[in-house]
Design an enzyme around this catalytic site. Structure first.
Site, PDB file in Angstrom:
ATOM      1  N   HIS A   1      -7.619  -6.512   1.205  1.00  0.00           N
ATOM      2  CA  HIS A   1      -6.518  -5.561   1.079  1.00  0.00           C
ATOM      3  C   HIS A   1      -5.390  -5.855   2.061  1.00  0.00           C
ATOM      4  CE1 HIS A   1      -4.532  -1.870  -0.019  1.00  0.00           C
ATOM      5  NE2 HIS A   1      -4.502  -1.470   1.238  1.00  0.00           N
TER       6      HIS A   1
ATOM      7  N   SER B   1       0.835  -1.191   0.000  1.00  0.00           N
ATOM      8  CA  SER B   1       0.000   0.000   0.000  1.00  0.00           C
ATOM      9  C   SER B   1       0.885   1.262   0.000  1.00  0.00           C
ATOM     10  CB  SER B   1      -0.982  -0.034   1.181  1.00  0.00           C
ATOM     11  OG  SER B   1      -2.047   0.870   0.994  1.00  0.00           O
TER      12      SER B   1
END
Length: 237
Positions: free
Chosen positions: A213, A79
């Site tokens: 995620h 990320s």
């Protein structure tokens, strides 16, 4: 014996301790280099940074002494860590005598795709809820008011850093890239994960793992075995 240093760069709000926990489960001959951004854990007294360029400036003097004698060198970033890895890879290509063998990016669209949904301008409660909805994960410490008060400024700084990042246009990297995502990730699509193929002249590949995620929270050993396999040499498996 040949060894590989794997520089691990944090996602928003995390510290080096997350990656230090990977060391016992890492495949043989892979040294996990867990770097620390200011404002967290042992660097708690230092102000958190809000731009990717400042963050990489702070990290390079910490990283270089740990990897200069490595036989091989790779970067992993999840990320926010993926765009930190992108900037750091460009720095490494400017340093003589340091050869980056591979870059692993995770849970991230290509660096020239900007987030349309923002959280950094929201008040605290809305901010935390938006981060939770986007990531599909809430750090357990945020449930405790005292710890939340300590962690919130760092998380805000990191989210601001990620949302405001605008990379400079450069020549493509020369390092192979593997882009990874959880197949149930609602924040980063498979098409966005594949965008990393546009930033390197070397081979790129996109892989999916089980989970959303934040798949890496529960799958460290699986992820590290995949990284070892991607290095394509039997001694790292």
């Amino acid at each position: 014996m040949e060894r590989l240093s794997l520089i691990c760069l944090p996602y928003a709000g995390s510290g080096a301790s997350f990656f230090r926990a990977w060391r016992p489960v890492a495949p043989k001959r892979i040294d996990v280099v867990a770097v620390q951004l200011p404002g967290r854990e042992e660097l708690f007294a230092e102000p958190a940074l809000t731009t990717v360029e400042e963050a990489v400036d702070a990290l390079m003097p910490q990283v270089l002494p740990q990897v200069r004698d490595s036989d091989r060198l790779a970067i992993f970033g999840h990320s926010l860590g993926a765009v930190l890895a992108f900037e750091m890879a460009h720095r490494f290509e400017e340093i003589r005598g340091v050869q980056l063998d591979h870059m692993f990016v995770s849970g991230s669209a290509g660096p020239f795709t900007y987030r349309q949904i923002r959280a950094s301008d929201l008040d605290d409660e809305e901010f935390l809820e938006q981060v939770h909805l986007l990531a599909g994960y809430r750090h357990p410490a945020l449930a405790h008011p005292e710890l939340r008060e300590l962690l919130l400024p760092v998380l805000r700084a990191d989210v601001e850093m990620h949302e405001n990042y605008r990379p400079r246009v450069r020549t493509p990297l020369k390092v192979p890239i593997t882009s990874m995502r959880g197949r149930d990730d609602l924040l980063v699509s498979s098409e966005q994960a594949a965008q990393w193929s546009t930033v390197s002249s070397a081979a790129t590949e996109t892989l999916e793992l089980d989970g959303g995620h934040m798949y890496l929270v529960d799958q460290a050993a699986v992820l590290l075995r995949l990284i070892a396999a991607q290095l394509a040499t039997p001694e790292f498996r």
